[in-house]
Design an enzyme around this catalytic site. Structure first.
Site, PDB file in Angstrom:
ATOM      1  N   TYR A  97       0.889  -1.395   0.196  1.00  0.00           N
ATOM      2  CA  TYR A  97      -0.117  -0.041  -0.084  1.00  0.00           C
ATOM      3  C   TYR A  97       0.903   1.267  -0.031  1.00  0.00           C
ATOM      4  CZ  TYR A  97       0.735   0.746   4.970  1.00  0.00           C
ATOM      5  OH  TYR A  97       1.296   0.943   6.348  1.00  0.00           O
ATOM      6  N   CYS A  98       0.414   2.294  -0.493  1.00  0.00           N
ATOM      7  CA  CYS A  98       0.972   3.734  -0.398  1.00  0.00           C
ATOM      8  C   CYS A  98      -0.205   4.478   0.241  1.00  0.00           C
ATOM      9  CB  CYS A  98       1.374   4.165  -1.795  1.00  0.00           C
ATOM     10  SG  CYS A  98       0.192   4.458  -2.875  1.00  0.00           S
ATOM     11  N   TRP A  99      -0.057   6.060  -0.153  1.00  0.00           N
ATOM     12  CA  TRP A  99      -0.954   6.729   0.193  1.00  0.00           C
ATOM     13  C   TRP A  99      -2.365   6.556  -0.076  1.00  0.00           C
ATOM     14  CZ3 TRP A  99      -1.517  10.027   4.337  1.00  0.00           C
ATOM     15  CH2 TRP A  99      -2.474  10.917   4.142  1.00  0.00           C
ATOM     16  N   TYR A 126      -3.320   3.962   2.108  1.00  0.00           N
ATOM     17  CA  TYR A 126      -3.176   4.233   3.788  1.00  0.00           C
ATOM     18  C   TYR A 126      -4.576   4.965   4.058  1.00  0.00           C
ATOM     19  CZ  TYR A 126      -2.642   6.726   8.041  1.00  0.00           C
ATOM     20  OH  TYR A 126      -2.655   7.302   9.139  1.00  0.00           O
TER      21      TYR A 126
END
Length: 354
Positions: A97-99, A126
């Site tokens: 995952y990222c932002w 996130y």
């Protein structure tokens, strides 16, 4: 042929069981503020690189930013592969995952998928996880069955809760999660004070803790303030604490004094720092009272000083604040001391329904 890249919106429903690793590809600064507990940080952009790409995007050209960002991301993914992934087996299955679940996580997932590993993306990144934390705090905080342990400062509430935990009672230690002792004396409980977590990371750890509890059994918690240092107790949990049954423990003054001197040796080791902390109470008590405390410190009359500050500061504060925030104690347990027999009697004296 590369396996397909899957996606999920609620991996926590299965406690992340299908995944061998949770990979957070955000920058180290984003990761430090908060992340999924148990995740490892393999940033595809460093803090400085992320700031650079963002500046180019807004000030020069989105196209230029994407080119430079792609070069930096490719370089960083390559370094991560060489240093951390060459020994991974074929069965390796990460959640990434990222932002927002955008380019950074897709870039990492694409490379790992092309190698042959099954990869899964957290849809929404996130932000999806953060929404889950807020919802979980509202649900768990409001519905779990709490029991509040209260008592004057120096009543060994933390020690008694640890004893309950050792006897398989469910215990929520908010001070430990917040890395802070909640009193004036507690502000300097280490020579080098432990840095408190960010609010979001505190909440992530809190949710992870609450998920481990059996909702059919009570959970013991100390009668904390609404704020623990800089950390705010989430409103649903705080309101639940305020309407929950309360048990009060009472220790003789001499035992409280002995306990505080033993638990806070910095009172003796750092008198100048202690006096600086006490100076913040001048507006409340006036210079004459603070100077009287200073005199006890200078004379190294530590039992007398601790007793004075308990009787003149902590105890009146406790008597005022308890009825404002918590219910009247439904049970008061008087202990002679903190010997193992005393602690065992405390546990056995608790009402059976608790």
């Amino acid at each position: 042929m590369a396996p397909p890249i899957h996606s999920t919106t609620n991996p926590w429903d299965q406690d992340f069981q299908p995944y061998t690793t949770i990979i957070d590809v955000r920058s180290p600064a984003e990761f430090a503020e908060d992340h999924i507990p148990g995740a490892v940080n393999f940033p595809v952009l460093s803090n400085e690189e992320r700031a650079l790409v963002g500046t180019i995007y807004t000030q020069r050209s989105p196209f230029e930013a994407r080119k430079i960002g792609a070069a930096l991301v490719s370089k960083n993914i390559g370094r991560h592969l060489e240093t951390h992934f060459l020994e991974k087996p074929k069965e390796f299955h990460p959640l990434i995952y990222c932002w927002r679940g955008g380019q950074r996580s897709h870039s990492f997932a694409t490379v790992l998928s092309q190698i042959g590993w099954q990869t899964t993306l957290l849809s929404g990144g996130y932000k999806t996880y953060r929404q889950y934390v807020r919802q979980a705090l509202a649900q768990f905080g409001a519905t779990l069955s709490l029991r509040v342990l209260c008592g004057y400062t120096g009543s060994a509430k933390t020690k008694l809760l640890q004893a309950l935990q050792a006897e398989q009672f469910q215990v929520l230690d908010l001070e430990a999660l917040a890395a802070h002792r909640g009193s004036l004396l507690g502000q300097m409980w280490q020579t080098t004070p432990q840095q408190q977590p960010a609010q979001k990371w505190f909440e992530s750890q809190l949710v992870a803790q609450l998920k481990t509890f059996d909702p059919g059994r009570p959970i013991w918690v100390e009668s904390e303030s609404k704020t623990i240092g800089k950390i705010h107790v989430p409103k649903p949990l705080w309101e639940n604490m305020g309407r929950s049954p309360v048990v009060e423990v009472v220790l003789p003054m001499a035992e409280r004094v002995k306990l505080l001197i033993a638990e806070y040796p910095h009172l003796i080791e750092h008198p100048a720092t202690l006096k600086q902390l006490l100076s913040h109470l001048v507006p409340k008590y006036g210079k004459r009272k603070i100077q009287a405390w200073y005199a006890l410190i200078d004379a190294q009359q530590w039992p007398e000083f601790v007793e004075a500050i308990l009787e003149e500061h902590y105890d009146p504060t406790y008597r005022r604040s308890l009825p404002r925030h918590f219910r009247q104690p439904q049970q008061t347990i008087h202990l002679d001391g903190l010997d193992p027999a005393d602690i065992q009697r405390f546990i056995q004296t608790l009402n059976p329904e608790q």
